[in-house]
Motif scaffolding. Structure first.
Motif, PDB file in Angstrom:
ATOM      1  N   VAL A   1       4.925  10.147   4.254  1.00 30.33           N
ATOM      2  CA  VAL A   1       5.753   9.297   3.859  1.00 30.33           C
ATOM      3  C   VAL A   1       6.782   9.779   4.623  1.00 30.33           C
ATOM      4  O   VAL A   1       7.612   8.641   5.281  1.00 30.33           O
ATOM      5  CB  VAL A   1       5.575   8.972   2.547  1.00 30.33           C
TER       6      VAL A   1
ATOM      7  N   PRO B   1      -2.184   1.172  -4.037  1.00 29.41           N
ATOM      8  CA  PRO B   1      -0.810   1.862  -4.397  1.00 29.41           C
ATOM      9  C   PRO B   1      -0.527   2.318  -5.208  1.00 29.41           C
ATOM     10  O   PRO B   1       0.331   2.789  -5.693  1.00 29.41           O
ATOM     11  CB  PRO B   1       0.042   0.330  -4.809  1.00 29.41           C
TER      12      PRO B   1
ATOM     13  N   THR C   1       4.338   2.062   5.912  1.00 27.25           N
ATOM     14  CA  THR C   1       3.564   3.271   5.298  1.00 27.25           C
ATOM     15  C   THR C   1       2.574   3.288   5.139  1.00 27.25           C
ATOM     16  O   THR C   1       1.512   3.333   5.411  1.00 27.25           O
ATOM     17  CB  THR C   1       5.018   3.743   5.132  1.00 27.25           C
ATOM     18  N   LEU C   2       2.752   2.170   4.015  1.00 25.50           N
ATOM     19  CA  LEU C   2       1.303   2.141   3.610  1.00 25.50           C
ATOM     20  C   LEU C   2      -0.255   1.458   4.571  1.00 25.50           C
ATOM     21  O   LEU C   2      -0.514   1.884   4.305  1.00 25.50           O
ATOM     22  CB  LEU C   2       0.931   1.378   2.740  1.00 25.50           C
TER      23      LEU C   2
ATOM     24  N   PRO D   1       8.987   0.841   3.130  1.00 26.75           N
ATOM     25  CA  PRO D   1       7.284   1.813   2.829  1.00 26.75           C
ATOM     26  C   PRO D   1       6.093   0.635   2.930  1.00 26.75           C
ATOM     27  O   PRO D   1       5.136   1.501   2.898  1.00 26.75           O
ATOM     28  CB  PRO D   1       7.776   0.808   1.343  1.00 26.75           C
ATOM     29  N   VAL D   2       6.060  -0.864   2.970  1.00 31.47           N
ATOM     30  CA  VAL D   2       4.159  -1.469   2.819  1.00 31.47           C
ATOM     31  C   VAL D   2       4.305  -1.180   4.418  1.00 31.47           C
ATOM     32  O   VAL D   2       3.086  -0.691   5.280  1.00 31.47           O
ATOM     33  CB  VAL D   2       4.661  -2.820   3.230  1.00 31.47           C
TER      34      VAL D   2
ATOM     35  N   VAL E   1      -1.362   6.236  -4.898  1.00 31.99           N
ATOM     36  CA  VAL E   1      -0.519   6.953  -4.561  1.00 31.99           C
ATOM     37  C   VAL E   1       1.412   7.188  -5.020  1.00 31.99           C
ATOM     38  O   VAL E   1       1.723   7.745  -5.042  1.00 31.99           O
ATOM     39  CB  VAL E   1      -0.251   5.365  -2.390  1.00 31.99           C
TER      40      VAL E   1
ATOM     41  N   LEU F   1       9.632   5.236  -3.101  1.00 30.92           N
ATOM     42  CA  LEU F   1       9.765   6.264  -1.866  1.00 30.92           C
ATOM     43  C   LEU F   1      11.336   6.262  -1.801  1.00 30.92           C
ATOM     44  O   LEU F   1      12.152   7.409  -1.540  1.00 30.92           O
ATOM     45  CB  LEU F   1       9.773   5.316  -0.327  1.00 30.92           C
TER      46      LEU F   1
ATOM     47  N   SER G   1       6.147  -1.737  -5.974  1.00 32.30           N
ATOM     48  CA  SER G   1       5.752   0.726  -6.614  1.00 32.30           C
ATOM     49  C   SER G   1       6.086   1.599  -5.057  1.00 32.30           C
ATOM     50  O   SER G   1       6.495   2.339  -5.577  1.00 32.30           O
ATOM     51  CB  SER G   1       4.801   0.255  -7.258  1.00 32.30           C
ATOM     52  N   LEU G   2       5.839   1.315  -3.654  1.00 27.78           N
ATOM     53  CA  LEU G   2       5.594   1.587  -3.341  1.00 27.78           C
ATOM     54  C   LEU G   2       7.449   1.759  -2.556  1.00 27.78           C
ATOM     55  O   LEU G   2       8.227   2.940  -2.553  1.00 27.78           O
ATOM     56  CB  LEU G   2       4.771   1.298  -2.275  1.00 27.78           C
TER      57      LEU G   2
END
Lengths: 350, 260, 303
Positions: B157, B78, B170-171, B167-168, B81, C10, C5-6
């Motif tokens: 992304v 994370p 996507t990760l 987002p999770v 990224v 975004l 954080s992600l």
């Protein structure tokens, strides 16, 4: 800048990489001061020919001569050939000026003389003000200008250009292309230019050689090459060509799109009933609005010209080029009647 | 326009190969010697298995290495990224911070850890995991960063979130699969370093495989050479397997395509 | 923590560009959050222990400020240890840098599997050094080792005829080169890979010899990377502990070994902070070397 033009000759040069024949019995004579371009898709052998002339590639059979002198036993660094590479060829630890001076430095020319010569050449390529910059501080186009100046600084007998424009933006490309031609003519240096871009080749060359799978298919002036292609490959590679099925009606006549054309000019020696392919330039086709028949499918505006794609009931569309003024009258969905003029139609045996 | 391998290059490579392989072959031979240097036998290898401390030490090392790998990936993926996407301004700082663990001697870190870390943490061998995370960070950062630079991360992304992924998701579903080989590489290097680390383990008084091996060496040098050779060869084997895994997979997939 | 954080990442992505100035200021705080877990970890497990070391090094056992531990570094065993470590680092750096650079020079000309295998092997030799490497070398180059015997019986070279012993300085130097040279390969190879074939060919067509190419192009282009690689090798050799500890039983005067001895309790009460001072001395040397490294990188980047 008094560089005399040398004569360059290839005599039956063949180069193999394992089982692949990269260059097959290649022969070519370049006259003093002439700019000859080798044109073809990647892997056609054009770069191989250039590298053999430079002496970088030595594993070949056949003879290469410059001014009648056999080059076989002469290493690359004694051939006195100027070469411009695709990209990244400037020494990164030197300024533009030092790069241009390099060839003279390794020849032991004193620093005053080589500095003077380098300045002249940077002037010639229009970069006098950038002489203290390093390659990373120069744009792609500027880097290639410096590379050209560097190649010319040693007063080479031949100039080799290995796709020097392919890494540049379209606008810079056409500008630098014309400038290379101007400089080449000013100095009168014999030049071999290698490219895969037919427009580039047509624009700068005295003669263009089209290469295909290691063979030199045809070498001619740009206009000859376009109007009288000797092989279907040349016709297809130089300019846009429609490939249309046709049937031979007699020794000199074919039936194409319900039209019988006399193509005796190309001496095709056909057999009646034979199925062949006709190669037709877009400008050899004219169209007329009609109530029924072929349908206009696409219309692309190209500036002064407009390209029209027509469905004539074949697998592929037939392309026609009209002046944009004429094209105004025609819209997609219209029915048109297609007429072919026979003088620039070529036939190949399927 | 390939570079070609000249005779001098071949000489260098062959000489280097010879010099780097010979000691290990010689050590391999040594580890097979019988007592008193007579004959050759696997006795030294079976001796290892009969030692009381070996099993627990191996398990401790495996456990610590495994936890270190998870911890490091969970932290660094994370972070890297994030830095590549929105936190570019932190890239330089992180690069410098990630170089420091290479530069600062581990021994200095160990001496500080003895005093600075709370007693509760010091009483468990998991303490080592946190320091192994620090030691491995430089290599992991570089590996992941290179892997992420090779893919069009912002585009991926954007594409993923415009298709409605959180987002999770996507990760997990997009980014990690896209940098699979970099992740594997990072995991592997962390595992290898954690399994072999000695200075911190011995100075903080934990019984891992390397510290056990040095103790055993005082009793039976043949045996500890056998352990060394065994651990070196198993790591090499794993590495070769890992680095060829993508190639092997690719080859299998190509075959499938050809069949259908 | 990965989630936050992600997520913040975004949201920045989509909001990029359209934000008014005030919001951009606010964003500065938020963007900091993305690397917070990373900073927290490295802060607590790296900087905090080092700060403690520093603090201890300047206090005696009665919590009085003192520089006596630092003064002791300039004499006796401690001074010898610094000299020993310096010599070991410098020799292993010089030998490994040359061997590693030669290998890089050859490796970049290989392709496909051969290259992948060599680089992977270098990576493993570097990172799995330590204890296994030490024992392997004791086995191979010891009095009874196969390499020693072959050199003696086949080449009639008694490596124990001179100063060499696998358990002394020269033995440790030999082993250090076996993980330092691969380290050199790994850190130096990107620079060698960046040498463009076009430069060599341009040199040729411009009339330059092989020697001219080396002298005017290769050496100047590679020099910064070579120097900075050397500095990293020096730091690595200076601070390595495991190999030396396993091979010498702590008898050779080297700084890391002395620290290890002090940590393991072989210490007098009034020297309680001596290990800390030694550690700080090592850190200082390494930071100086690292500073030089950063300087070289900066100068070469400016070019």
């Amino acid at each position: 800048m008094d560089i005399h033009g040398s004569t360059v000759e290839f005599h039956g040069v063949t180069r193999k990489f394992g089982n692949v024949v990269a260059l097959n019995d290649f022969s070519l004579k370049i006259k003093p001061g002439e700019l000859v371009t080798l044109l073809g898709p990647s892997g056609c052998g054009k770069t191989t020919a250039l590298r053999i002339l430079a002496g970088i590639d030595k594993e070949h059979s056949g003879v290469v001569e410059i001014d009648g002198k056999d080059m076989s036993s002469i290493p690359a660094n004694k051939r006195n050939i100027g070469m411009v590479f695709q990209a990244y060829s400037l020494f990164p630890n030197m300024t533009a000026q030092e790069n241009v001076e390099y060839g003279l430095r390794v020849r032991g020319v004193d620093s005053v003389a080589r500095s003077k010569r380098a300045s002249e050449l940077l002037e010639l390529v229009g970069l006098a003000s950038q002489s203290a910059r390093r390659s990373t501080q120069l744009s792609g186009g500027q880097q290639q200008r410096v590379a050209l100046a560097r190649a010319l600084a040693i007063e080479p007998s031949v100039l080799l250009l290995d796709e020097p424009l392919s890494a540049l933006d379209a606008q810079v490309r056409s500008q630098l292309r014309d400038e290379i031609r101007r400089i080449q003519k000013t100095i009168g240096i014999t030049t071999l230019f290698v490219t895969h871009d037919q427009e580039e080749a047509m624009a700068v060359s005295d003669r263009v050689g089209v290469m295909n799978k290691g063979n030199l298919d045809q070498i001619d002036s740009p206009s000859h090459l376009y109007n009288k292609p000797k092989t279907p490959f040349v016709a297809g590679f130089v300019g846009l060509t429609n490939v249309v099925p046709a049937v031979a009606q007699s020794k000199n006549e074919v039936l194409v799109l319900d039209q019988v054309l006399d193509i005796s000019e190309h001496a095709p020696s056909l057999v009646k009933g034979e199925e062949v392919k006709a190669l037709i330039r877009p400008e050899a086709i004219s169209i007329e609005k009609a109530a029924k028949g072929a349908v206009v499918i696409t219309k692309s505006f190209l500036g002064p010209m407009t390209r029209i794609g027509i469905d004539v009931g074949l697998h592929d569309l037939i392309y026609v080029e009209l002046t944009s003024k004429e094209a105004k009258k025609i819209d997609t969905g219209d029915h048109v009647e297609v007429t072919i003029s026979s003088d620039s139609v070529m036939v190949t045996h399927a | 326009m390939k570079r070609t391998l000249g005779w001098s290059d071949r000489t260098i490579l062959i000489a280097a190969g010879f010099f780097f392989i010979t000691p290990f072959l010689a050590a391999g031979e040594y580890s097979l010697r019988g007592y008193g240097g007579k004959g050759h036998t696997f006795a030294n290898y079976t001796w290892i298995l009969h030692q009381l401390g070996f099993g627990p030490a191996l398990l401790t090392s495996l456990r610590i290495a495994g936890v270190s790998v998870l911890l490091l990936l969970f932290l660094m993926i994370p972070t890297v990224v994030y830095v590549q996407l929105g936190g570019r301004r932190w890239a330089r700082l992180i690069e410098i911070l990630c170089l420091l663990p290479i530069v600062i001697p581990v021994v200095s870190l160990a001496i500080g850890a003895q005093v600075a870390m709370p007693k509760r943490l010091q009483s468990t061998s998991y303490e080592l995991c946190f320091f192994y995370v620090i030691i491995c960070m430089p290599y992991v950062y570089r590996t992941l960063n290179t892997g992420l630079q090779a893919i069009a991360l912002p585009t991926l992304v954007e594409a993923s979130s415009s298709l409605g992924a959180t987002p999770v998701k996507t990760l997990v579903l997009v980014i990690i699969p896209a940098i699979r080989s970099a992740t594997l590489g990072a995991a592997f290097i962390t595992f290898a370093i954690s399994m072999g680390e000695y200075a911190l383990a011995v100075l903080l008084h934990f019984h891992t495989l390397p510290t056990w091996a040095t103790n055993a060496a005082q009793e039976n040098l043949y045996g500890s050479v056998a352990i060394s050779i065994g651990s070196l060869f198993s790591v090499w084997f794993l590495l070769v397997l890992f680095s060829y895994l993508p190639a092997i997979k690719g080859a299998l997939q190509n075959k499938k395509v050809k069949v259908t | 923590m990965s989630q936050t954080s992600l997520q913040s990442t975004l949201s920045h992505q989509t909001a990029e560009g359209a934000l008014p100035v005030a919001k951009r200021m606010f964003r500065l705080d938020k963007s900091f959050l993305g690397i917070l877990p990373f900073l927290a970890l490295i802060g607590y497990f790296f900087f905090y222990p080092l700060a403690v070391v520093f603090n201890e090094s300047i206090h005696d056992s009665h919590h009085h400020l003192t520089a006596s531990a630092y003064k002791a570094l300039f004499g006796g065993d401690y001074r010898n240890a610094f000299i020993g470590s310096f010599e070991l680092a410098a020799y292993s750096m010089a030998i490994s840098a040359i061997i590693g650079a030669l290998i890089c020079w050859a490796v970049v000309k290989t392709q496909g599997h051969a290259r992948k295998l060599i680089i992977a092997a270098a990576g493993v030799l570097t990172s799995t050094g330590g204890i296994p490497l030490a024992f392997s070398f004791i086995a191979a180059f010891g009095q009874e080792g196969l390499v020693t015997k072959i050199l003696l019986n086949v080449f009639h070279w008694d490596i124990y005829g001179g100063a060499f012993d696998i358990y002394n300085f020269w033995g440790i130097l030999l082993v250090y080169c076996f993980f330092q040279a691969p380290l050199m390969v790994i850190i130096f190879i990107p620079a060698v890979e960046n040498l463009k074939v076009e430069w060599q060919e341009a040199n040729e067509t411009l009339g330059g010899s092989r020697i001219a190419y080396l002298r005017f192009v290769v050496i100047p282009v590679l020099a910064p990377a070579f120097i900075s690689s050397c500095l990293l090798l020096f730091a690595s050799g200076f601070s390595a502990y495991a190999t030396a500890a396993a091979m010498s039983n702590g008898t050779i005067p080297l700084v890391p070994l002395l620290i290890g001895n002090l940590v393991n309790g072989e210490v007098l009460a009034d020297q309680a902070n001596q290990g800390d001072a030694l550690a700080m001395g090592m850190i200082l040397v390494c930071v100086l070397v690292f500073g030089l490294y950063a300087l070289v990188m900066r100068v070469s980047r400016k070019k």
